[in-house]
Motif scaffolding. Structure first.
Motif, mmCIF file in Angstrom:
data_model
loop_
_atom_site.group_PDB
_atom_site.id
_atom_site.type_symbol
_atom_site.label_atom_id
_atom_site.label_comp_id
_atom_site.label_asym_id
_atom_site.label_seq_id
_atom_site.Cartn_x
_atom_site.Cartn_y
_atom_site.Cartn_z
ATOM 1 N N GLY A 19 39.845 31.318 31.054
ATOM 2 C CA GLY A 19 39.489 30.429 32.153
ATOM 3 C C GLY A 19 38.009 30.269 32.366
ATOM 4 N N GLY A 20 37.173 30.851 31.499
ATOM 5 C CA GLY A 20 35.724 30.733 31.643
ATOM 6 C C GLY A 20 35.053 32.091 31.735
ATOM 7 N N THR A 21 33.770 32.075 32.022
ATOM 8 C CA THR A 21 32.962 33.298 32.084
ATOM 9 C C THR A 21 33.054 33.926 33.471
ATOM 10 O OG1 THR A 21 31.410 32.441 30.445
ATOM 11 C CG2 THR A 21 30.634 34.241 31.823
ATOM 12 N N ARG A 22 33.193 35.252 33.498
ATOM 13 C CA ARG A 22 33.154 35.999 34.756
ATOM 14 C C ARG A 22 31.978 36.974 34.699
ATOM 15 N NH1 ARG A 22 38.663 35.848 36.451
ATOM 16 N NH2 ARG A 22 39.364 33.765 35.834
ATOM 17 N N GLU A 23 31.332 37.142 35.826
ATOM 18 C CA GLU A 23 30.244 38.103 35.938
ATOM 19 C C GLU A 23 30.526 39.049 37.098
ATOM 20 O OE1 GLU A 23 26.813 35.688 36.463
ATOM 21 O OE2 GLU A 23 26.690 35.090 34.353
ATOM 22 N N ILE A 24 30.351 40.325 36.837
ATOM 23 C CA ILE A 24 30.555 41.354 37.856
ATOM 24 C C ILE A 24 29.237 42.085 38.056
ATOM 25 C CG2 ILE A 24 31.855 43.402 38.539
ATOM 26 C CD1 ILE A 24 33.605 40.938 38.223
ATOM 27 N N VAL A 78 25.177 48.038 37.976
ATOM 28 C CA VAL A 78 25.907 47.700 36.754
ATOM 29 C C VAL A 78 26.187 46.205 36.789
ATOM 30 C CG1 VAL A 78 27.985 48.068 35.374
ATOM 31 C CG2 VAL A 78 26.997 49.972 36.648
ATOM 32 N N GLU A 79 25.819 45.512 35.730
ATOM 33 C CA GLU A 79 26.133 44.089 35.609
ATOM 34 C C GLU A 79 26.899 43.869 34.314
ATOM 35 O OE1 GLU A 79 22.987 41.213 36.784
ATOM 36 O OE2 GLU A 79 21.727 43.000 36.931
ATOM 37 N N LEU A 80 27.955 43.102 34.398
ATOM 38 C CA LEU A 80 28.829 42.904 33.248
ATOM 39 C C LEU A 80 29.217 41.434 33.168
ATOM 40 C CD1 LEU A 80 31.764 45.235 32.288
ATOM 41 C CD2 LEU A 80 32.160 42.794 32.519
ATOM 42 N N GLN A 81 29.260 40.923 31.943
ATOM 43 C CA GLN A 81 29.667 39.532 31.710
ATOM 44 C C GLN A 81 30.803 39.526 30.695
ATOM 45 O OE1 GLN A 81 27.225 36.393 29.429
ATOM 46 N NE2 GLN A 81 26.806 35.918 31.577
ATOM 47 N N LYS A 112 29.835 41.949 43.585
ATOM 48 C CA LYS A 112 29.808 40.492 43.497
ATOM 49 C C LYS A 112 30.599 40.048 42.273
ATOM 50 C CE LYS A 112 25.258 39.836 45.665
ATOM 51 N NZ LYS A 112 23.890 39.278 45.476
ATOM 52 N N VAL A 113 31.360 38.991 42.439
ATOM 53 C CA VAL A 113 32.089 38.374 41.331
ATOM 54 C C VAL A 113 31.522 36.975 41.140
ATOM 55 C CG1 VAL A 113 34.321 37.595 40.480
ATOM 56 C CG2 VAL A 113 34.173 39.710 41.814
ATOM 57 N N SER A 114 30.903 36.765 39.978
ATOM 58 C CA SER A 114 30.241 35.480 39.676
ATOM 59 C C SER A 114 29.287 35.068 40.795
ATOM 60 C CB SER A 114 31.288 34.395 39.412
ATOM 61 O OG SER A 114 32.068 34.734 38.272
#
Length: 373
Positions: A78-83, A70-73, A96-98
């Motif tokens: 405070g900006g973009t986060r990606e999981i 699963v990838e989520l943006q 993973k976080v960003s």
């Protein structure tokens, strides 16, 4: 806070999916058992690190696949986060976080905040204390990672104390070692109680206003923190009260071989006009209480973080009568909302920005900008 992209690979019944929700209301519609709830489950997994439907991660892997991804943006102030979460068949899941692997599950908390409302949430009102504690624990863990870690420390100490209580029956000399575990349990328990006390106070204020609005001013909902301890505004006093209580309960705990006192026994009492909704409320009153709590959860998260969390509504619109549905729809404007339903007419009156038809684990984007009369 806005979810901009969700990518699934071998997750539940999805071989692959690439979904890009709109800023407002995004709908996932289709027949039952096609995979609508699986999409919301994947998002909730990225918020909390766990599914709301099963404690077994392996169940999230598509049949005969080696792993699920699963990838989520999400865009935040405070900006973009990606999981990214990968669940293998034979190893532990990785998060993973960003792009950076995390070592502890608590490091995921707070990067993406979401509120999920599903028909199962009626259990929060109808079932026993464990369901209401779980509700409080999951929401507090999202907005305060320190609470999540305190809860982990408390639960580890609780397991050790209960194990010791069982061993004392065979080795009475171990009785003297209880004091050390009482000290740990009281310290971590006092921290948990302090977090819960403040959270529930704010939740109760918001729930009162939400319930008045939904019921047309006819009913007043009160959320009461129920604990066997005398609550104190001072964490140090709470620690002493809990430590002394554990000491006084030792003989009883040794006989029963379990810890009888502490925040693992806490509960929420939901009162309408002073009457317990769980015991005496109608099904409609119980449903309204659950809806009020979920809307209040949104507001407390907004107060705490300065951003509105993502709201996920899993097949609940058909469960609500027209008055409750209208009230819920009026709350959509400042919030990104992801809705699953079988019938688009359940969203009558909403401005839908994007709609995905879900069929057998595939998603098809329908024309955007749907205005439902």
């Amino acid at each position: 806070m806005r979810l901009t992209r969700l990518t699934l690979q071998d997750f539940r019944n999805y071989q692959g999916a690439d979904i890009r929700p709109c800023p407002g209301v995004t709908v996932f519609y289709g027949d039952n058992a096609q995979g609508k709830t699986n999409i919301l489950e994947a998002i909730y997994l990225c918020c909390t690190g766990r599914s709301h439907r099963t404690p077994r991660d392996k169940e999230l892997i598509r049949w005969d696949a080696e792993f699920a991804r699963v990838e989520l943006q999400v865009e935040r102030l405070g900006g973009t986060r990606e999981i990214e979460i990968i669940i293998p068949q034979k190893e532990r899941k990785t998060v993973k976080v960003s792009g950076n692997p995390i070592a502890r599950s608590g490091e995921l908390m707070g990067h993406i905040n979401g509120v999920l409302f599903s028909p199962e949430d009626l259990r929060m009102v109808k079932d026993g204390p464990a369901e209401r504690r779980r509700f409080v624990d999951m929401e507090l863990s999202q907005i305060r990672p320190s609470y999540y870690y305190a809860l982990q420390r408390y639960n580890r100490a609780l397991v050790q104390r209960n194990r010791l209580l069982r061993e004392i029956a065979l080795r009475p000399a171990l009785r003297d070692t209880l004091e050390a575990w009482d000290e740990q349990l009281a310290r971590h328990g006092a921290e948990i109680i302090e977090h819960r006390r403040r959270f529930i106070r704010r939740l109760s204020r918001a729930a009162l206003q939400n319930h008045l609005a939904i019921s047309g001013g006819k009913e007043r909902l009160e959320v009461v923190y129920k604990t066997s301890l005398a609550l104190s505004e001072s964490p140090q006093e709470t620690f002493e009260i809990l430590r002394q209580g554990l000491c006084a309960a030792r003989e009883q705990d040794i006989r029963r071989q379990t810890t009888s006192l502490g925040p693992h026994r806490d509960d929420l009492t939901l009162l309408l006009g002073g009457v317990d909704v769980r015991a005496f409320g109608s099904q409609g009153q119980q449903r309204t209480a659950a809806l009020s709590l979920k809307l209040s959860e949104l507001e407390v998260m907004h107060e705490e973080t300065g951003e509105w969390p993502i709201l996920m509504l899993d097949d609940v619109m058909s469960e609500l009568d027209p008055q409750r549905r209208r009230h819920l729809l009026t709350r959509f404007e400042p919030i990104q909302v992801l809705v699953s339903c079988t019938d688009m007419s359940d969203l009558a009156g909403a401005q839908v920005g994007a709609a995905y038809r879900i069929q057998s684990g595939t998603s098809t984007l329908s024309p955007a900008g749907l205005s439902l009369p």
